[in-house]
Design a protein around this motif. Structure first.
Motif, PDB file in Angstrom:
ATOM      1  N   ASN A  86       0.827  -1.208   0.000  1.00 41.33           N
ATOM      2  CA  ASN A  86       0.000   0.000   0.000  1.00 41.33           C
ATOM      3  C   ASN A  86       0.863   1.260   0.000  1.00 41.33           C
ATOM      4  OD1 ASN A  86      -2.712   1.338   0.344  1.00 41.33           O
ATOM      5  ND2 ASN A  86      -1.766   2.052   2.240  1.00 41.33           N
ATOM      6  N   VAL A  87       1.975   1.217   0.730  1.00 41.21           N
ATOM      7  CA  VAL A  87       2.904   2.360   0.731  1.00 41.21           C
ATOM      8  C   VAL A  87       3.543   2.521  -0.643  1.00 41.21           C
ATOM      9  CG1 VAL A  87       5.035   3.295   1.693  1.00 41.21           C
ATOM     10  CG2 VAL A  87       3.378   2.194   3.196  1.00 41.21           C
ATOM     11  N   LEU A  88       3.967   1.417  -1.246  1.00 40.10           N
ATOM     12  CA  LEU A  88       4.599   1.485  -2.565  1.00 40.10           C
ATOM     13  C   LEU A  88       3.619   1.991  -3.631  1.00 40.10           C
ATOM     14  CD1 LEU A  88       6.706  -1.811  -2.616  1.00 40.10           C
ATOM     15  CD2 LEU A  88       7.483   0.510  -2.145  1.00 40.10           C
ATOM     16  N   LEU A  89       2.325   1.695  -3.441  1.00 41.30           N
ATOM     17  CA  LEU A  89       1.299   2.175  -4.374  1.00 41.30           C
ATOM     18  C   LEU A  89       0.820   3.582  -4.028  1.00 41.30           C
ATOM     19  CD1 LEU A  89      -0.885  -1.055  -4.805  1.00 41.30           C
ATOM     20  CD2 LEU A  89       0.787  -0.108  -6.398  1.00 41.30           C
ATOM     21  N   GLU A  90       1.455   4.188  -3.015  1.00 41.86           N
ATOM     22  CA  GLU A  90       1.118   5.533  -2.550  1.00 41.86           C
ATOM     23  C   GLU A  90      -0.340   5.635  -2.124  1.00 41.86           C
ATOM     24  OE1 GLU A  90       2.518   8.498  -5.313  1.00 41.86           O
ATOM     25  OE2 GLU A  90       4.595   8.132  -4.702  1.00 41.86           O
ATOM     26  N   GLY A  91      -0.808   4.590  -1.440  1.00 41.90           N
ATOM     27  CA  GLY A  91      -2.144   4.632  -0.865  1.00 41.90           C
ATOM     28  C   GLY A  91      -2.183   5.547   0.342  1.00 41.90           C
ATOM     29  N   THR A  92      -3.392   5.920   0.752  1.00 38.31           N
ATOM     30  CA  THR A  92      -3.547   6.789   1.921  1.00 38.31           C
ATOM     31  C   THR A  92      -3.073   6.058   3.171  1.00 38.31           C
ATOM     32  OG1 THR A  92      -5.469   7.858   0.906  1.00 38.31           O
ATOM     33  CG2 THR A  92      -5.170   8.137   3.286  1.00 38.31           C
ATOM     34  N   PRO A  93      -2.190   6.657   3.972  1.00 37.08           N
ATOM     35  CA  PRO A  93      -1.712   6.004   5.208  1.00 37.08           C
ATOM     36  C   PRO A  93      -2.876   5.695   6.139  1.00 37.08           C
ATOM     37  CG  PRO A  93      -0.388   7.938   4.689  1.00 37.08           C
ATOM     38  CD  PRO A  93      -1.575   7.977   3.778  1.00 37.08           C
ATOM     39  N   LYS A  94      -2.799   4.561   6.829  1.00 35.35           N
ATOM     40  CA  LYS A  94      -3.897   4.157   7.709  1.00 35.35           C
ATOM     41  C   LYS A  94      -4.032   5.072   8.923  1.00 35.35           C
ATOM     42  CE  LYS A  94      -1.310   0.733  10.431  1.00 35.35           C
ATOM     43  NZ  LYS A  94      -1.278  -0.683  10.889  1.00 35.35           N
ATOM     44  N   ASP A  95      -2.968   5.840   9.250  1.00 36.41           N
ATOM     45  CA  ASP A  95      -3.043   6.735  10.406  1.00 36.41           C
ATOM     46  C   ASP A  95      -3.462   8.151  10.028  1.00 36.41           C
ATOM     47  OD1 ASP A  95      -0.733   7.285   9.035  1.00 36.41           O
ATOM     48  OD2 ASP A  95       0.608   7.195  10.775  1.00 36.41           O
ATOM     49  N   VAL A  96      -3.963   8.332   8.794  1.00 36.75           N
ATOM     50  CA  VAL A  96      -4.468   9.643   8.359  1.00 36.75           C
ATOM     51  C   VAL A  96      -5.881   9.472   7.803  1.00 36.75           C
ATOM     52  CG1 VAL A  96      -4.182  11.579   6.775  1.00 36.75           C
ATOM     53  CG2 VAL A  96      -2.164  10.530   7.820  1.00 36.75           C
TER      54      VAL A  96
END
Length: 298
Positions: free
Chosen positions: A207-217
């Motif tokens: 998810n980070v590599l795909l630049e998804g929205t961070p789970k803590d935001v």
């Protein structure tokens, strides 16, 4: 437009000393466990040694990733090298999944003709491994909640701890009953136990590599905050992503009614965003009503 800073210290970097301690412990025990697995002819113990090998490699990889991520940004990597930590987490997860599949395969083969195992020696080696892994987990547990790279390293140690427990259970069963099916049975159970946590780690890293929205935001709350800022009449092209664990970035196009100067508006937006959300880098494009740069997204 606010300038993106690239000197933020990643969550992993803060805990690299703990990682080094666990790496030293795991590396020392790996040597003893390989010797013990060969001498006792135990698949469960060799499975534990295989996991310990991935631990050592994974911990070393995590440490190398931290060192690379600490390099300053340059013209070729304007965001720096933070993503190497996420790549390390992905590699750790993939290796753990691969090892689990291999252990399941070996367990299947041994179910057909389980060999005799030197249970007493196996118990002693596994007991030492359990102590080493518990120490490693205690050192890394707090760190794992702050970084995917550290979480990958923690899961490596956790999987070995589970394997050590399984080996000891199998050892007790075989020592008291001579039922050697316990060795491949426990090995298979260990392989299955590792899958869920590792799969979640892999999904988070991807998810980070795909630049998804961070789970803590919470991006919806972030949008509301921006829209409620005095002087703002609209927000579009809002994007939030992670460079690495603990280093989130965002960008947004802000439509203003010109009540405030651009500098005043930028300061208000930046202060509210970084103060209310786990966001380290902000980039705002200030626009007047009616300005159209191209297709509007989100």
């Amino acid at each position: 437009m606010s300038e993106i800073k690239t000197q933020t210290v990643s969550a992993s970097s803060k805990h690299k000393k703990n990682l080094l301690v666990v790496l030293a412990l795991s590396g020392t025990y790996l040597i003893a466990e390989v010797i013990g697995g060969v001498l006792t002819n135990s698949l469960a113990l060799l499975a534990d040694a295989a996991h310990m090998l991935t631990d050592v490699v994974g911990l070393l990889l995590a440490l190398i990733a931290i060192k690379i991520a600490e390099r300053k940004a340059d013209a070729a990597k304007t965001y720096g090298y933070y993503r190497t930590e996420i790549l390390a987490a992905v590699i750790n997860a993939v290796v753990l999944l691969g090892i689990s599949i291999y252990v399941l395969y070996e367990a299947y083969l041994r179910f057909q003709n389980p060999p005799a195992v030197q249970s007493k020696s196996m118990l002693i080696v596994a007991g030492i491994g359990l102590i080493v892994n518990i120490i490693g987990m205690m050192v890394l547990r707090k760190d794992s909640g702050e970084s995917l790279n550290m979480k990958g390293a923690y899961f490596e140690v956790l999987s070995d701890m589970l394997t050590s427990v399984g080996v000891m259970i199998a050892g007790v069963i075989m020592l008291t009953t001579q039922w050697y099916y316990a060795d491949p049975l426990i090995s298979a159970a260990i392989g299955l136990l590792i899958f869920p946590r590792t799969w979640r780690l892999l999904k988070e890293a991807v998810n980070v590599l795909l630049e998804g929205t961070p789970k803590d935001v919470d991006i919806n709350n972030l949008r509301k905050l921006l829209e409620q800022t005095p002087g703002v009449i609209g927000v579009h092209d809002l994007h939030v992503w992670s460079l690495t664990s603990g280093v989130n970035a965002m960008s947004a196009h802000i439509i203003t009614d010109n009540t405030y100067t651009r500098n005043e508006l930028l300061k208000a937006l930046t202060d509210q965003t970084t103060g209310s959300f786990k966001i380290s880098h902000t980039t705002f494009q200030i626009e007047e009503d009616g300005y159209e740069e191209g297709p509007v997204h989100s």
